[in-house]
Write a protein that holds these residues in place. Sequence first.
Motif, PDB file in Angstrom:
ATOM      1  N   LYS A   1       0.817  -1.217   0.000  1.00 18.20           N
ATOM      2  CA  LYS A   1       0.000   0.000   0.000  1.00 18.20           C
ATOM      3  C   LYS A   1       0.849   1.264   0.000  1.00 18.20           C
ATOM      4  CE  LYS A   1      -4.396  -0.264   2.246  1.00 18.20           C
ATOM      5  NZ  LYS A   1      -5.119  -0.327   3.531  1.00 18.20           N
ATOM      6  N   PHE A   2       2.069   1.149   0.475  1.00 17.72           N
ATOM      7  CA  PHE A   2       2.938   2.309   0.628  1.00 17.72           C
ATOM      8  C   PHE A   2       4.341   1.919   0.190  1.00 17.72           C
ATOM      9  CE2 PHE A   2      -0.284   2.474   3.939  1.00 17.72           C
ATOM     10  CZ  PHE A   2      -0.758   3.767   3.847  1.00 17.72           C
TER      11      PHE A   2
ATOM     12  N   THR B   1       7.072   8.387   3.315  1.00 17.18           N
ATOM     13  CA  THR B   1       6.075   7.418   2.871  1.00 17.18           C
ATOM     14  C   THR B   1       5.343   7.957   1.644  1.00 17.18           C
ATOM     15  OG1 THR B   1       5.709   6.775   5.180  1.00 17.18           O
ATOM     16  CG2 THR B   1       3.993   6.171   3.589  1.00 17.18           C
ATOM     17  N   ILE B   2       5.250   7.140   0.605  1.00 17.99           N
ATOM     18  CA  ILE B   2       4.554   7.561  -0.622  1.00 17.99           C
ATOM     19  C   ILE B   2       3.422   6.579  -0.895  1.00 17.99           C
ATOM     20  CG2 ILE B   2       4.891   8.216  -3.064  1.00 17.99           C
ATOM     21  CD1 ILE B   2       7.018   9.593  -1.527  1.00 17.99           C
ATOM     22  N   PRO B   3       2.247   7.063  -1.247  1.00 17.75           N
ATOM     23  CA  PRO B   3       1.136   6.140  -1.508  1.00 17.75           C
ATOM     24  C   PRO B   3       1.373   5.319  -2.778  1.00 17.75           C
ATOM     25  CG  PRO B   3       0.455   8.422  -1.920  1.00 17.75           C
ATOM     26  CD  PRO B   3       1.848   8.472  -1.377  1.00 17.75           C
ATOM     27  N   MET B   4       1.072   4.046  -2.717  1.00 14.20           N
ATOM     28  CA  MET B   4       1.245   3.188  -3.886  1.00 14.20           C
ATOM     29  C   MET B   4       0.358   3.654  -5.030  1.00 14.20           C
ATOM     30  SD  MET B   4       2.961   0.762  -5.095  1.00 14.20           S
ATOM     31  CE  MET B   4       3.649  -0.547  -4.090  1.00 14.20           C
ATOM     32  N   SER B   5      -0.795   4.217  -4.707  1.00 14.21           N
ATOM     33  CA  SER B   5      -1.705   4.647  -5.781  1.00 14.21           C
ATOM     34  C   SER B   5      -1.030   5.653  -6.705  1.00 14.21           C
ATOM     35  CB  SER B   5      -2.982   5.244  -5.191  1.00 14.21           C
ATOM     36  OG  SER B   5      -2.687   6.133  -4.133  1.00 14.21           O
ATOM     37  N   LEU B   6      -0.231   6.545  -6.153  1.00 10.02           N
ATOM     38  CA  LEU B   6       0.490   7.517  -6.985  1.00 10.02           C
ATOM     39  C   LEU B   6       1.493   6.831  -7.897  1.00 10.02           C
ATOM     40  CD1 LEU B   6       1.736  10.704  -5.095  1.00 10.02           C
ATOM     41  CD2 LEU B   6       0.149  10.540  -7.006  1.00 10.02           C
TER      42      LEU B   6
END
Lengths: 403, 403, 233, 233
Positions: A180-181, A195-200
């Motif tokens: 997720k991250f 932390t970076i969102p996986m969605s991006l």
Amino acid sequence: PMALGQGNPVPTEGGDPNILNLPEHATGLGQGVAANNGYGIPSKFESNVQRRQSPGLTQTTQASVSFAPLQSLFGIVTPSGLHFERHHQGWWDIDPSKHRFMINGMVKTPKVFTMDEIMRLPSVSRFHFIECGANTAVEWGNVAVPTVQYTHGMVSCSEFTGVPLITLLEIAGADFKNAKFILAEGGDGSSMTRTIPMSLILSGEVLVAYGQNGEMLRPENGYPLRLIVPGIQGVSWVKYLRRIEVGDMPYAAKDEAVHYMDLMPDGQHRQYTNIQECKSVVTTPSGGQVLLDKGFYNITGLAWSGRGKVKKVDVSVDGGRNWRQARLETPVLSKALTRFNIDWVWDGKPAIIQSRATDETGFVQPTYKHLRAARGTRSIYHNNAIQSWLVQENGEVKNVQVS
Amino acid sequence: PMALGQGNPVPTEGGDPNILNLPEHATGLGQGVAANNGYGIPSKFESNVQRRQSPGLTQTTQASVSFAPLQSLFGIVTPSGLHFERHHQGWWDIDPSKHRFMINGMVKTPKVFTMDEIMRLPSVSRFHFIECGANTAVEWGNVAVPTVQYTHGMVSCSEFTGVPLITLLEIAGADFKNAKFILAEGGDGSSMTRTIPMSLILSGEVLVAYGQNGEMLRPENGYPLRLIVPGIQGVSWVKYLRRIEVGDMPYAAKDEAVHYMDLMPDGQHRQYTNIQECKSVVTTPSGGQVLLDKGFYNITGLAWSGRGKVKKVDVSVDGGRNWRQARLETPVLSKALTRFNIDWVWDGKPAIIQSRATDETGFVQPTYKHLRAARGTRSIYHNNAIQSWLVQENGEVKNVQVS
Amino acid sequence: QSTAYPGVGRPATLKEVAAWDIDVRPDFKGLPAGSGSVAQGQDLWEAKCAHCHGVFGESNEVFSPLIGGTTNDDIKTGNVANLKRADFPGRTTIMKVATVSTLWDYINRAMPWTAPKSLKPDEVYAVTAYLLSLADVVPENFVLSDKNMAEVQKRMPNRNGMTTQHAMWAGKEFNGTAKPDTANVACMKDCIPEAKVASMLPDYARNAHGNLADQNRLVGQQHGANTAVPENK
Amino acid sequence: QSTAYPGVGRPATLKEVAAWDIDVRPDFKGLPAGSGSVAQGQDLWEAKCAHCHGVFGESNEVFSPLIGGTTNDDIKTGNVANLKRADFPGRTTIMKVATVSTLWDYINRAMPWTAPKSLKPDEVYAVTAYLLSLADVVPENFVLSDKNMAEVQKRMPNRNGMTTQHAMWAGKEFNGTAKPDTANVACMKDCIPEAKVASMLPDYARNAHGNLADQNRLVGQQHGANTAVPENK
Ligand code: HEC
Ligand code: HEC
Ligand SMILES: [Ca+2]
Ligand SMILES: [Ca+2]
Ligand SMILES: [Ca+2]
Ligand SMILES: [Ca+2]
Ligand SMILES: [Ca+2]
Ligand SMILES: [Ca+2]
Ligand SMILES: [Co+2]
Ligand SMILES: [Co+2]
């Protein structure tokens, strides 16, 4: 006194000596090609155009900021030598042949890459702005600094070249189902982690970049490798990138659990605030400048949005009572600076200049009233309020806030 | 011998020392902000990336050329310090507060402007390529130089900011009905003059520019004022611009009546050839480079057209027998460089890499065969033929021409 | 005349225009009154020009030769015959230039190279006359002036050597053609038989442009070839 | 796992991952075994940290204070009360940080500032214990270890001080809201009554950022104000 008259009157000898007397450069031989070891530098007459520290803002130069001189810049590209800086433990000039990049965590095979190898992968080149989450921080409560360099100078825009992070994660066999991250980690002393969102990342927008404005990243900007996270505050654009870990929970790194959080009036911090919302600022005329004369002026400035493209920018010269739509220079690109221009004839009376950007989601840049109503005055980060510049009768422009 | 194996094998100690032994920059404190007088410079490890003279090409350095290192550039923006140079009488660093700009000829009122005044007018910012009409000149007959820096390095691309020339002509009251040409004149020793068609100026595309890539023009590129003539060869982009004369016939200036004319096989010169036709070149892999290994590569290069936008770029790895369409990086802008990329897995066998651009008018970049059939081999200027790079079994890449 | 931009710009004075408006067109608009003889020109040339261009304009030490390659026949036809010869080595200025105004204008604005705009009009007439005499465009006793430039124009060796019939001018001012002279097509498959290398640099030129290893970045998908050593084939 | 890029990258060895995978998450994944006492921490602190952060973490000479502003009541509630007070001067690290892992991770990777990554895990436990003791999160005889970090977490003064209920995270991972918290409208005419200046710099601050004339280009539609002299009103 009033602003000056004609800026270039005819002298009594019937002509401007700068025209009548041919200068040295019209009557001599100039310098040769490839001077200065084949890498050119700005004119000596441009030495006022510098990135600068804001006096008293930080206690050291290595955990500090230098602000880009927005009042003197044109277009949307920020010259790399004037790109704003934010370091936490100083900057380094790292030997790229010794730099390594690692992917680990929720992947089939943890991987190591050299710079040579990363540069072999399919690359993309894109223009994006980067803004420090703390840009305009000192103005949350009151006017605190005189010029746009200090109010808004922690934003810059470059053409970045690199590899979509998703390509590298695919090579390592990332568990896109459960992850997720990601954690991005730098290779310098601070080993900045975010932390970076996986969605991006799945959007393909997040890049592992080595190129900036046609050449390699500058050392101050993370040479030889930096994470590019379009629309997201600068602290996530990890410099000297050495490692990506794929995971399933946020990492609460120092710069997302102690700083870069927004304090609300109720004492709660909004954590994991990473988007830079739609914002704009008039760069000329702006604070600390002097209009030399009445008459025609080109009001110009920059607009941007972390959520996509800028749709329109309106400009007011009466402190927000009436507005006119400015021209946007092309190209208007997603999550990049957009340059706007609008005509103005100054009649010599006091005027309050503002700009107000609207992005493609329909979001309209807030006034200080809106922003403070929602968040109070102590949240430090993400101040995207409409900026006001007072043009006084004497031509001097002052940073003001209006009620 | 064959190309090397794995570029980064695991050493016997079970790990790369560049990972296992933390470097100084991971364990120390770096440098402070705003070093080097507030204007940053490239990494010391980038010193190979220079603009260079081509040995033996010119007899002086002031009537000469330096070529941009295209083999090392990314994206579409050329770093201003690496922008190609072409001087006829050397370059100067002119005091902008003393520089004047004059309009005369077929106008109601001849006018004089200071830089302060020009910068007050409505400005635009646009990305455009500039290519010397003599780019690739030495290759008309045969292969003459080893690298893309020397074959194609007289092209660069910047974001220019300035005032549409038409605005200034309107202020002077130009006779748009009878005027057909303008003369643009420089303020340096060469006082470069060039004839520009009025039709181009009416399009609004021709700019009197002061800004380049966010800052002022560099001295080598005409600081403080330069004419920008998108799509037209560089010699028309008059530097140190001091004067525009509005007229009704062409001026036959030295650099349009002795040079920058194209000699045809029949002994006639094509005069007033100013368009840079559609062209492209692969920048990596390119001549003088060595592929270290078989496997995946990102073929990348640049395409441009003086007639508008690039529509597509095709790439061949078999010397023009078969072609695949490359990805174009966004933005694709009119009369600007366009970056293309395409995947390639090198099997270790000889390969001949070419690129072929098509512009929005449908014009397809010619082969040497096409070009020589139309113009012979002696016209010096406007060589926009498809470039071939031979990748040899040993990994070395050579500049070649194919039949 | 636009008044939309109050406060920006002012009328140029006559003196100012006179100081800068120095161009001379092919129809001789802009040519100042004056004159100079071949003999005066020769003296000036030897003092101010010859050390760069050679006594007869033949030198290519700092730039390509100015004079040479034209014949009296060219002066008659107005076409320089040597321009048709693919084997003719080099092209001099006088072989190419069609308009005598170009020479006058350029010398006036840009020469001598290290002291441009230092010549008075009479001096420009004189050196121009001298250069023209070297190519037999004018006789050795000629005095060039604003009055006879048009006559001299009629003897320029390459005066008929120019064409604007092409598609490479971005405008319609010359009534050139609109259709480009090459017409490649974007064929995608089996476009040609096998490609053969027809031209490449000889081995001895390997290092002629310096060591290419030093002209490429230290990292990248390719590095620069070490041309200081022979190729490892 | 993509195999589309032959030749690019290789598997990392266990040793390599161990050398670089140093992060510690809020759930303590990544935390190495080890321990350190407050007393050991105090010695280390005084030797390696105090000259920058002050003996009690109170200094703001090189950075903002680490310790101060929290109470035993905060430790109970998990909310630092002073964060609600608009008049409270400054915010210390301990007032803000919700997760003890953050402190451990950051000290381990980045401190001491001039010699990051020089502390052994036991030393990181020790200085973290000392810092926590300064804020009474742990008693003065405490030994912090990987075994009791989860217990300590339960006493962090601001452990309940975070919210992810906002629209400023670019993803849905936290189930925040999608709707921004400000909603200006792009009114074009007569939008507000007359604007009044509510805040501007006082005259005495005129030159506080240096002379602004030197911070603007020499030419331009505006020049920089000479702030070295009083304003000419
Ligand atoms: C110090 C060297 C030098 C001196 C002295 C000099 N020249 Fe030149 N000349 C040059 C160079 C170099 C060029 C090419 C400039 C360029 O690249 O545009 C040139 C170009 C010319 C040309 C144009 C040639 C062409 O084909 O473009 C003419 C005509 C000319 N010079 C005439 C003169 C005359 C007349 C004088 C003396 C009054 C003179 N030169 C003195 C170096 C010199
Ligand atoms: C030479 C000065 C110096 C020394 C010695 C030093 N620090 Fe720091 N410390 C700093 C600076 C400066 C920062 C802020 C860094 C930044 O901007 O990210 C900092 C940040 C911190 C922070 C995070 C505070 C926050 O709110 O972000 C902690 C915790 C910390 N130090 C603990 C320590 C410990 C423990 C030691 C000794 C083992 C130590 N420091 C030694 C200068 C120092
Ligand atoms: Ca004026
Ligand atoms: Ca004229
Ligand atoms: Ca003779
Ligand atoms: Ca490999
Ligand atoms: Ca980990
Ligand atoms: Ca205590
Ligand atoms: Co390498
Ligand atoms: Co001025």
